[in-house]
Design a protein around this motif. Structure first.
Motif, PDB file in Angstrom:
ATOM      1  N   ALA A   1      -1.071   3.894  -5.774  1.00 49.84           N
ATOM      2  CA  ALA A   1      -0.135   3.531  -4.704  1.00 49.84           C
ATOM      3  C   ALA A   1      -0.435   2.156  -4.140  1.00 49.84           C
ATOM      4  O   ALA A   1       0.471   1.447  -3.696  1.00 49.84           O
ATOM      5  CB  ALA A   1      -0.172   4.566  -3.590  1.00 49.84           C
ATOM      6  N   LEU A   2      -1.695   1.770  -4.150  1.00 45.62           N
ATOM      7  CA  LEU A   2      -2.080   0.483  -3.578  1.00 45.62           C
ATOM      8  C   LEU A   2      -1.844  -0.689  -4.523  1.00 45.62           C
ATOM      9  O   LEU A   2      -2.070  -1.836  -4.158  1.00 45.62           O
ATOM     10  CB  LEU A   2      -3.536   0.539  -3.119  1.00 45.62           C
TER      11      LEU A   2
ATOM     12  N   PHE B   1       4.952   3.512  -2.736  1.00 46.24           N
ATOM     13  CA  PHE B   1       4.053   3.140  -1.647  1.00 46.24           C
ATOM     14  C   PHE B   1       4.878   2.761  -0.419  1.00 46.24           C
ATOM     15  O   PHE B   1       5.827   1.988  -0.502  1.00 46.24           O
ATOM     16  CB  PHE B   1       3.177   1.954  -2.064  1.00 46.24           C
ATOM     17  N   LEU B   2       4.510   3.310   0.738  1.00 46.13           N
ATOM     18  CA  LEU B   2       5.202   2.985   1.986  1.00 46.13           C
ATOM     19  C   LEU B   2       4.353   2.134   2.915  1.00 46.13           C
ATOM     20  O   LEU B   2       4.807   1.106   3.406  1.00 46.13           O
ATOM     21  CB  LEU B   2       5.624   4.264   2.712  1.00 46.13           C
ATOM     22  N   ALA B   3       3.117   2.587   3.184  1.00 45.99           N
ATOM     23  CA  ALA B   3       2.298   1.855   4.147  1.00 45.99           C
ATOM     24  C   ALA B   3       0.842   2.277   4.056  1.00 45.99           C
ATOM     25  O   ALA B   3       0.532   3.421   3.721  1.00 45.99           O
ATOM     26  CB  ALA B   3       2.800   2.122   5.568  1.00 45.99           C
ATOM     27  N   SER B   4      -0.018   1.335   4.396  1.00 50.91           N
ATOM     28  CA  SER B   4      -1.424   1.633   4.596  1.00 50.91           C
ATOM     29  C   SER B   4      -1.629   1.649   6.105  1.00 50.91           C
ATOM     30  O   SER B   4      -1.373   0.651   6.783  1.00 50.91           O
ATOM     31  CB  SER B   4      -2.288   0.553   3.938  1.00 50.91           C
ATOM     32  N   LEU B   5      -2.047   2.797   6.618  1.00 50.49           N
ATOM     33  CA  LEU B   5      -2.211   2.974   8.053  1.00 50.49           C
ATOM     34  C   LEU B   5      -3.701   2.935   8.416  1.00 50.49           C
ATOM     35  O   LEU B   5      -4.519   2.483   7.636  1.00 50.49           O
ATOM     36  CB  LEU B   5      -1.540   4.275   8.481  1.00 50.49           C
TER      37      LEU B   5
ATOM     38  N   VAL C   1      -2.822   6.569   3.751  1.00 47.79           N
ATOM     39  CA  VAL C   1      -1.811   5.864   2.969  1.00 47.79           C
ATOM     40  C   VAL C   1      -0.578   6.754   2.911  1.00 47.79           C
ATOM     41  O   VAL C   1      -0.678   7.945   2.589  1.00 47.79           O
ATOM     42  CB  VAL C   1      -2.327   5.571   1.539  1.00 47.79           C
ATOM     43  N   ALA C   2       0.579   6.181   3.225  1.00 44.81           N
ATOM     44  CA  ALA C   2       1.848   6.920   3.185  1.00 44.81           C
ATOM     45  C   ALA C   2       2.545   6.622   1.862  1.00 44.81           C
ATOM     46  O   ALA C   2       2.689   5.460   1.466  1.00 44.81           O
ATOM     47  CB  ALA C   2       2.745   6.510   4.350  1.00 44.81           C
ATOM     48  N   ILE C   3       2.969   7.694   1.193  1.00 39.13           N
ATOM     49  CA  ILE C   3       3.623   7.580  -0.109  1.00 39.13           C
ATOM     50  C   ILE C   3       4.899   8.414  -0.082  1.00 39.13           C
ATOM     51  O   ILE C   3       4.872   9.588   0.306  1.00 39.13           O
ATOM     52  CB  ILE C   3       2.694   8.082  -1.237  1.00 39.13           C
TER      53      ILE C   3
END
Length: 98
Positions: free
Chosen positions: A12-13, A20-24, A28-30
């Motif tokens: 995802a990264l 991949f949506l965001a690294s919080l 990690v949001a997928i």
């Protein structure tokens, strides 16, 4: 033993991952590849841990902030009336939510 969740997070990264949506803060949001419900996402702890209670309290709190932030974003984008939160770990032993 290899963790499929850790492998998924690593993929995802990568820049080419379309889900991949965001690294919080702690996660990690997928976007889930199947969308029976619009906006279905998974939120994965960035590093391997099987039980939320094994994390220091400060990380638990930040992780819950990640869950709430993702929920807020899903509601804003989809306009859904209700969200379900699921955190089981019996199939994939890595802290995550659906």
């Amino acid at each position: 033993m290899a963790c499929p969740a850790c492998d998924r997070i690593a993929r995802a990264l990568q820049p080419a991952d379309p889900f991949f949506l965001a690294s919080l803060r702690q996660s990690v949001a997928i976007l889930h590849k199947h969308q029976p419900f619009p906006g279905w996402c998974t939120l994965w702890l960035k590093d391997h841990c099987e039980h939320t209670d094994q994390l220091p309290r400060s990380r638990q709190l930040e992780l819950w902030e990640d869950v709430a932030d993702l929920a807020r974003a899903i509601r804003a984008v989809t306009g859904c009336r209700r969200l379900n939160y699921e955190n089981l770990g019996n199939v994939v032993p890595h802290v995550h939510w659906h």
